[in-house]
Design a protein around this motif. Structure first.
Motif, mmCIF file in Angstrom:
data_model
loop_
_atom_site.group_PDB
_atom_site.id
_atom_site.type_symbol
_atom_site.label_atom_id
_atom_site.label_comp_id
_atom_site.label_asym_id
_atom_site.label_seq_id
_atom_site.Cartn_x
_atom_site.Cartn_y
_atom_site.Cartn_z
ATOM 1 N N ALA A 106 19.261 -11.996 -3.491
ATOM 2 C CA ALA A 106 17.733 -11.411 -5.093
ATOM 3 C C ALA A 106 16.793 -10.914 -4.283
ATOM 4 O O ALA A 106 16.576 -11.763 -2.945
ATOM 5 N N SER A 107 16.706 -9.837 -5.058
ATOM 6 C CA SER A 107 14.717 -9.672 -4.133
ATOM 7 C C SER A 107 13.609 -10.144 -5.044
ATOM 8 O O SER A 107 13.988 -9.508 -6.511
ATOM 9 N N VAL A 108 12.921 -10.479 -4.615
ATOM 10 C CA VAL A 108 12.016 -10.401 -6.161
ATOM 11 C C VAL A 108 10.265 -9.788 -5.806
ATOM 12 O O VAL A 108 10.036 -9.466 -4.603
ATOM 13 N N PHE A 109 10.395 -8.929 -6.495
ATOM 14 C CA PHE A 109 9.145 -8.047 -7.019
ATOM 15 C C PHE A 109 8.128 -8.261 -7.464
ATOM 16 O O PHE A 109 8.334 -8.816 -9.027
ATOM 17 N N GLN A 110 6.749 -8.797 -6.934
ATOM 18 C CA GLN A 110 6.065 -8.777 -8.025
ATOM 19 C C GLN A 110 5.120 -7.677 -8.846
ATOM 20 O O GLN A 110 4.502 -7.104 -7.207
ATOM 21 N N VAL A 111 4.043 -7.388 -8.935
ATOM 22 C CA VAL A 111 3.108 -6.646 -9.831
ATOM 23 C C VAL A 111 2.094 -7.037 -9.779
ATOM 24 O O VAL A 111 2.320 -8.269 -10.887
ATOM 25 N N ALA A 112 0.864 -7.180 -9.188
ATOM 26 C CA ALA A 112 0.009 -8.063 -9.809
ATOM 27 C C ALA A 112 -1.583 -7.002 -10.239
ATOM 28 O O ALA A 112 -1.244 -5.754 -9.367
ATOM 29 N N ARG A 113 -2.382 -7.606 -10.495
ATOM 30 C CA ARG A 113 -3.543 -6.463 -10.461
ATOM 31 C C ARG A 113 -4.891 -7.455 -10.217
ATOM 32 O O ARG A 113 -4.537 -8.415 -10.721
ATOM 33 N N ALA A 114 -5.140 -6.678 -8.733
ATOM 34 C CA ALA A 114 -6.734 -6.853 -8.592
ATOM 35 C C ALA A 114 -7.391 -6.293 -8.519
ATOM 36 O O ALA A 114 -7.605 -5.341 -8.006
ATOM 37 N N PRO A 115 -8.444 -6.585 -9.585
ATOM 38 C CA PRO A 115 -9.670 -5.568 -9.613
ATOM 39 C C PRO A 115 -10.677 -5.448 -8.129
ATOM 40 O O PRO A 115 -11.275 -4.474 -7.808
ATOM 41 N N GLY A 116 -10.733 -6.685 -7.371
ATOM 42 C CA GLY A 116 -11.531 -6.805 -6.552
ATOM 43 C C GLY A 116 -11.070 -6.218 -5.572
ATOM 44 O O GLY A 116 -11.911 -6.478 -4.157
ATOM 45 N N LYS A 117 -10.225 -5.546 -5.724
ATOM 46 C CA LYS A 117 -9.142 -4.893 -4.350
ATOM 47 C C LYS A 117 -9.481 -4.291 -3.601
ATOM 48 O O LYS A 117 -10.188 -4.275 -1.750
ATOM 49 N N ASN A 118 -10.235 -3.446 -4.205
ATOM 50 C CA ASN A 118 -11.847 -2.100 -3.502
ATOM 51 C C ASN A 118 -12.005 -2.663 -2.466
ATOM 52 O O ASN A 118 -12.885 -2.328 -1.792
ATOM 53 N N VAL A 119 -13.223 -4.077 -2.797
ATOM 54 C CA VAL A 119 -13.845 -4.569 -2.149
ATOM 55 C C VAL A 119 -13.861 -5.213 -1.314
ATOM 56 O O VAL A 119 -14.269 -5.062 -0.313
ATOM 57 N N VAL A 120 -12.729 -5.384 -1.300
ATOM 58 C CA VAL A 120 -12.284 -6.547 -0.082
ATOM 59 C C VAL A 120 -11.328 -5.672 1.093
ATOM 60 O O VAL A 120 -11.865 -5.716 2.471
ATOM 61 N N TYR A 121 -11.180 -3.975 0.948
ATOM 62 C CA TYR A 121 -10.918 -2.838 0.880
ATOM 63 C C TYR A 121 -11.591 -2.119 2.204
ATOM 64 O O TYR A 121 -12.158 -2.501 3.488
ATOM 65 N N LEU A 122 -13.303 -2.610 1.321
ATOM 66 C CA LEU A 122 -14.171 -1.214 2.158
ATOM 67 C C LEU A 122 -14.723 -3.188 2.784
ATOM 68 O O LEU A 122 -15.297 -2.224 4.024
ATOM 69 N N GLY A 123 -14.748 -3.963 2.515
ATOM 70 C CA GLY A 123 -15.158 -5.337 3.544
ATOM 71 C C GLY A 123 -14.305 -4.883 4.865
ATOM 72 O O GLY A 123 -15.304 -5.421 6.009
ATOM 73 N N CYS A 124 -12.615 -4.692 4.642
ATOM 74 C CA CYS A 124 -12.390 -4.974 6.340
ATOM 75 C C CYS A 124 -12.355 -3.338 6.656
ATOM 76 O O CYS A 124 -12.546 -3.496 7.874
ATOM 77 N N LEU A 125 -12.555 -2.663 6.111
ATOM 78 C CA LEU A 125 -13.049 -1.367 7.035
ATOM 79 C C LEU A 125 -14.143 -1.789 7.833
ATOM 80 O O LEU A 125 -14.608 -1.294 9.076
ATOM 81 N N LEU A 126 -15.474 -2.452 6.640
ATOM 82 C CA LEU A 126 -17.468 -2.155 7.550
ATOM 83 C C LEU A 126 -16.216 -3.110 9.070
ATOM 84 O O LEU A 126 -17.605 -3.178 9.656
ATOM 85 N N LEU A 127 -15.804 -4.508 8.956
ATOM 86 C CA LEU A 127 -15.623 -5.152 9.475
ATOM 87 C C LEU A 127 -15.553 -4.887 10.712
ATOM 88 O O LEU A 127 -15.596 -4.666 12.016
ATOM 89 N N ILE A 128 -13.666 -3.659 10.492
ATOM 90 C CA ILE A 128 -14.012 -2.994 11.627
ATOM 91 C C ILE A 128 -14.239 -2.091 12.451
ATOM 92 O O ILE A 128 -14.659 -1.986 13.407
ATOM 93 N N VAL A 129 -15.115 -1.578 12.031
ATOM 94 C CA VAL A 129 -16.694 -0.751 11.992
ATOM 95 C C VAL A 129 -17.451 -1.333 13.212
ATOM 96 O O VAL A 129 -18.134 -0.557 13.995
ATOM 97 N N GLY A 130 -17.786 -2.384 12.651
ATOM 98 C CA GLY A 130 -18.674 -2.765 12.877
ATOM 99 C C GLY A 130 -17.805 -3.710 14.674
ATOM 100 O O GLY A 130 -18.774 -3.751 15.566
#
Length: 196
Positions: A106-130
């Motif tokens: 069986a395959s299990v797919f999960q759909v979740a809502r993460a309101p803070g994902k944009n902040v996390v992605y921005l932090g990862c981008l700034l970390l890579i740039v740094g």
């Protein structure tokens, strides 16, 4: 056999209801210590032989051939006797045995809502740039010390300037960059090479 089956206790304060533990408790209370090893070997042999005969009788009743007396059968019987002995430690009144197994994929797919994902992605981008900035951008420091005219007792009318330059990694361009800054900031003319 009654002790192994748990139908009668080994003694009044017996901790086990059956199995090898009940037989061991019975021997501790009834057999002298010097004879326990020999008596234990005899009891184990008798019990294994009786259980082997009971197994063959049950197979005969089910219409199956008797179990051969080879090494593989003995190993099976040993494991079966240990399982029967340990069954008294479990409170369940039944023992389950798996007879069939069907693997279901069986395959299990999960759909979740993460309101803070944009902040996390921005932090990862700034970390890579740094990290890239830390590895590839050179840290440079420049000091210019200006001494006003007539300071320290000298009779000059011009302001004296002293310049220092520091880099964290010495490269080929460091000296050239220092010369360029010296002439740019202090407005000094480059020395022209002497004509031949």
């Amino acid at each position: 056999l009654a002790l192994f089956a748990g139908s009668e206790p080994a003694r009044a304060d017996a901790a086990s209801a059956g199995g090898w533990q009940a037989i061991a408790e019975f021997m501790e209370s009834n057999v002298p210590e010097a004879e326990r090893e020999r008596a234990g070997a005899v009891l184990v042999r008798i019990l294994n032989d009786v259980l082997y005969e009971v197994l063959n009788l049950s197979r005969e009743g089910a219409g199956l051939a008797a179990l051969p007396g080879d090494e593989k059968s003995q190993a099976f019987l040993t494991q079966a006797v240990i399982a029967l002995s340990d069954a008294h430690f479990y409170p369940a009144p039944v023992a389950m045995m798996m007879t069939d197994f069907t693997q279901v994929q069986a395959s299990v797919f999960q759909v979740a809502r993460a309101p803070g994902k944009n902040v996390v992605y921005l932090g990862c981008l700034l970390l890579i740039v740094g990290i890239f900035a830390m590895l590839y951008v050179r840290e440079r420091r420049l000091w210019v010390w200006l001494t006003p005219a007539g300071a320290a007792g000298d009779n000059t009318t011009e302001t004296a300037a002293t310049m220092a330059f520091s880099v964290n990694r010495k490269t080929i361009d460091s000296d050239r960059e220092f010369e360029h800054l010296k002439h740019k900031l202090l407005a000094l003319k480059k020395e022209e090479p002497a004509s031949p």
